[in-house]
Design a protein around this motif. Structure first.
Motif, mmCIF file in Angstrom:
data_model
loop_
_atom_site.group_PDB
_atom_site.id
_atom_site.type_symbol
_atom_site.label_atom_id
_atom_site.label_comp_id
_atom_site.label_asym_id
_atom_site.label_seq_id
_atom_site.Cartn_x
_atom_site.Cartn_y
_atom_site.Cartn_z
ATOM 1 N N CYS A 417 -3.014 -3.125 0.564
ATOM 2 C CA CYS A 417 -2.831 -3.027 2.019
ATOM 3 C C CYS A 417 -2.072 -1.754 2.380
ATOM 4 O O CYS A 417 -2.306 -1.155 3.428
ATOM 5 C CB CYS A 417 -2.073 -4.248 2.538
ATOM 6 S SG CYS A 417 -2.959 -5.791 2.307
ATOM 7 N N GLU A 418 -1.144 -1.366 1.514
ATOM 8 C CA GLU A 418 -0.356 -0.158 1.756
ATOM 9 C C GLU A 418 0.078 0.427 0.423
ATOM 10 O O GLU A 418 0.066 -0.263 -0.608
ATOM 11 C CB GLU A 418 0.868 -0.455 2.624
ATOM 12 C CG GLU A 418 1.838 -1.435 2.001
ATOM 13 C CD GLU A 418 3.003 -1.777 2.922
ATOM 14 O OE1 GLU A 418 2.991 -1.383 4.097
ATOM 15 O OE2 GLU A 418 3.930 -2.466 2.444
ATOM 16 N N SER A 436 -2.635 10.176 5.012
ATOM 17 C CA SER A 436 -3.026 8.906 5.624
ATOM 18 C C SER A 436 -4.313 9.069 6.416
ATOM 19 O O SER A 436 -5.193 8.196 6.396
ATOM 20 C CB SER A 436 -1.896 8.402 6.528
ATOM 21 O OG SER A 436 -2.259 7.194 7.158
ATOM 22 N N ASP A 442 -2.601 3.086 4.927
ATOM 23 C CA ASP A 442 -1.249 3.013 5.472
ATOM 24 C C ASP A 442 -0.278 3.350 4.344
ATOM 25 O O ASP A 442 -0.418 2.844 3.221
ATOM 26 C CB ASP A 442 -0.948 1.608 5.995
ATOM 27 C CG ASP A 442 -1.690 1.293 7.286
ATOM 28 O OD1 ASP A 442 -2.127 2.246 7.954
ATOM 29 O OD2 ASP A 442 -1.838 0.099 7.604
ATOM 30 N N LYS A 444 3.837 3.879 2.960
ATOM 31 C CA LYS A 444 5.196 3.375 3.131
ATOM 32 C C LYS A 444 6.115 4.329 2.390
ATOM 33 O O LYS A 444 6.244 4.260 1.170
ATOM 34 C CB LYS A 444 5.276 1.960 2.551
ATOM 35 C CG LYS A 444 6.519 1.180 2.881
ATOM 36 C CD LYS A 444 6.378 -0.234 2.309
ATOM 37 C CE LYS A 444 7.658 -1.018 2.460
ATOM 38 N NZ LYS A 444 7.545 -2.361 1.839
ATOM 39 N N GLN A 483 7.220 3.775 7.815
ATOM 40 C CA GLN A 483 5.798 3.445 7.844
ATOM 41 C C GLN A 483 4.999 4.621 8.396
ATOM 42 O O GLN A 483 5.338 5.192 9.431
ATOM 43 C CB GLN A 483 5.561 2.210 8.717
ATOM 44 C CG GLN A 483 6.241 0.940 8.224
ATOM 45 C CD GLN A 483 5.549 0.331 7.016
ATOM 46 O OE1 GLN A 483 4.382 0.623 6.737
ATOM 47 N NE2 GLN A 483 6.261 -0.520 6.297
ATOM 48 N N LYS A 485 1.296 5.013 9.549
ATOM 49 C CA LYS A 485 0.088 4.242 9.821
ATOM 50 C C LYS A 485 -1.136 5.151 9.966
ATOM 51 O O LYS A 485 -1.055 6.227 10.567
ATOM 52 C CB LYS A 485 0.253 3.436 11.118
ATOM 53 C CG LYS A 485 1.287 2.320 11.026
ATOM 54 C CD LYS A 485 0.786 1.184 10.159
ATOM 55 C CE LYS A 485 1.745 0.003 10.185
ATOM 56 N NZ LYS A 485 1.261 -1.120 9.342
#
Length: 517
Positions: A417-418, A436, A442, A444, A483, A485
């Motif tokens: 997911c990240e 990204s 995504d 982190k 984060q 995104k």
């Protein structure tokens, strides 16, 4: 007297050596840094002077522990992998400088072995056995190739060309050690000669399934197993720091990890599927595969992430490109920017590179042309080109190269997911936002660029009882992340075109290198 509650960690990286004082919450209280001085006596040779490195390490340790020596509980070590040295077991005399993982003196020997009928037969037989039995071990062996980055052929070169090493080998007086083995041996004044599982698994001569030095690899490369040190779990007691060294304290060494593994450990990535991208001297993607190995391609081998006392090892998959942060550092050494703090602003001052592309190939080009010889190159420069365009092209190259690393490894693994991102270049939000954008992930971003130091400290804390388990670490250590995104501002066509242009520059760079003298 206050209780002993602080951990000191040392990280010997490819570009810098660091020491840090870290508390039980994982906070870096003090950190000190010294650059690693590479020696290049011949083209393609890269060495490190052990005497200078030892002096630098002692200085760093004394700097971060000043006035707090009585609170040092334990000591952790993280190291760049596959840099090694040999010495006389009786006298401690070094037989040569450290041979860096970047060194290519054994390149021709690697090619000769890889192209030999023996290696072709070996790979074919391993593939047949692996296919019939479903053995991960055999399937990995079927894609094995000798590479300069791993240790065996460079060590073989030393045994052939260094007369002292050859003589000591015959007399069974030769000691081999990677950086962590050497540092433990120095800190304990020769009482402990050992390594750790994650570091050993990267050497190319360790069997991660039997958890022992590989007799098969030793036979292939003609290296006696007795020159290799004992291998211990990551949170073992590796010996006591000798008081006579004058560091002002004595403490047990209870945690050792390879640098990428330490970075995963320090970012609390303890569960299967957790993924980290390090933007440092190398661009490296690591995936936690739990207690299982997953053979994939000849570019991705399973490695041991860590092995704790009394537990099965955790494994990782790794894919990397070795020309990461050196490109960003080049903008300073070339005089394009005064310091790295201004690099993002310079890149953002122009809307595009105006056709300029940058190919980082300081040590050859590993991806997308695996192990190809290449030269660092700039393309598309005209009379209108400004410094800002070149700086932007350098940063974009980091995003393109990182995206290629991700594309390669996620051909074989489920996309997360990240992705957690760390390393010196992760300070550049321009690189992270660009990455990204083109990778559609995504991200982190770890707010600490000292993940390897923190990882070494945490595993040392496990070894001395400061933490009871991995879950205990997660409950007591708080990390900060930013984060990033994915925001699809560019159309799919624009993204594909921008990447294609960079790949064309890479192809030119590689092709040109084949006709250089």
């Amino acid at each position: 007297m206050k209780e002993k509650d602080l951990v000191i960690a040392v990280d010997i990286g490819s570009s810098n050596c660091k020491a840090a004082l870290i508390n039980k919450s994982g906070q870096v209280l003090r950190v000190a840094t010294k650059p690693i001085s590479l020696i290049s006596p011949k083209q393609g040779w890269f060495e490190i002077c052990p005497h200078k490195l030892w002096i630098d390490i002692c200085f760093l340790i004394q700097t971060v522990t000043s006035n707090l020596q009585n609170r040092i509980l334990t000591f952790g070590i993280s190291v760049q992998r596959n840099t090694f040295i040999t010495w006389n077991k009786d006298t401690g005399e070094y037989l040569h400088n450290f041979i860096s993982w970047m060194d290519k003196r054994a390149a021709n020997m690697c090619d000769d072995l890889n192209n030999s009928s023996f290696m072709n037969t070996f790979q074919w037989a391993a593939w047949v056995l692996g296919s019939l039995c479903g053995s991960h071990r055999m399937l990995c062996a079927s894609t094995f190739k000798s590479k300069c980055k791993t240790i065996p052929m460079r060590l073989r070169w030393i045994l052939i060309n260094n007369k002292k090493a050859h003589k000591l080998l015959k007399n069974k007086k030769l000691c081999f050690g990677t950086l962590e083995t050497w540092l433990i041996w120095k800190l304990t004044k020769g009482r402990t000669w050992t390594t750790e599982f994650s570091c050993a698994s990267c050497t190319g001569i360790f069997d991660i399934w039997s958890l022992s030095w590989s007799s098969v690899m030793a036979y292939i490369f003609g290296i006696p197993i007795e020159i290799f040190p004992e291998v211990k779990p990551s949170n073992s007691n590796f010996g006591e720091i000798d008081k006579s060294l004058g560091l002002g304290f004595s403490a047990p060494i209870t945690g050792v990890l390879g640098d990428q593994q330490a970075s995963m450990f320090g970012n609390l990535l303890y569960h299967e599927g957790n993924t980290k991208l390090t933007l440092g001297t190398v661009i490296s993607c690591n995936i936690n595969t739990g207690n299982n190995t997953h053979p994939t391609s000849n570019s991705i081998y399973p490695l041991i992430g860590w092995k704790l006392e009394g537990q099965d090892p955790y494994f990782i998959a790794e894919f990397f490109a070795s020309n990461g942060g050196r490109a960003v550092e080049w903008t300073v050494t070339s005089g394009l920017v005064k310091n790295l703090n201004e690099i993002d602003a310079l890149a953002r001052n122009v809307p595009s590179t105006e056709g300029v592309t940058f190919v980082p190939a300081f040590n050859g080009m590993e991806v997308p042309q695996k192990d190809a010889q290449a030269e660092t190159s700039l393309f598309g420069i005209t009379y209108r080109t400004k410094t800002n365009h070149i700086v932007r092209a350098v940063l974009e190259s980091q995003a393109y190269l990182s995206c290629h690393v991700l594309d390669n490894i996620f051909q074989f693994y489920k996309k997360p997911c990240e992705i957690v991102v760390d390393g010196g270049t992760s300070r550049s939000l321009f690189v992270l936002e660009s990455l990204s954008q083109i990778s559609e992930f995504d991200l982190k971003k770890s707010e600490s660029v000292d993940g390897s130091l923190i990882g070494a400290a945490l595993v040392a804390g496990l070894g001395v009882g400061l933490y009871k388990s991995l879950e205990d670490i997660k409950s007591r250590v708080t990390l900060e992340f930013t984060q990033i995104k994915f925001n699809k501002n560019l159309t799919e066509t624009q993204m594909l075109e921008s990447r294609k242009k960079w790949y064309k520059s890479v192809e030119k760079c590689v092709n040109w290198s084949t006709i250089l003298p």
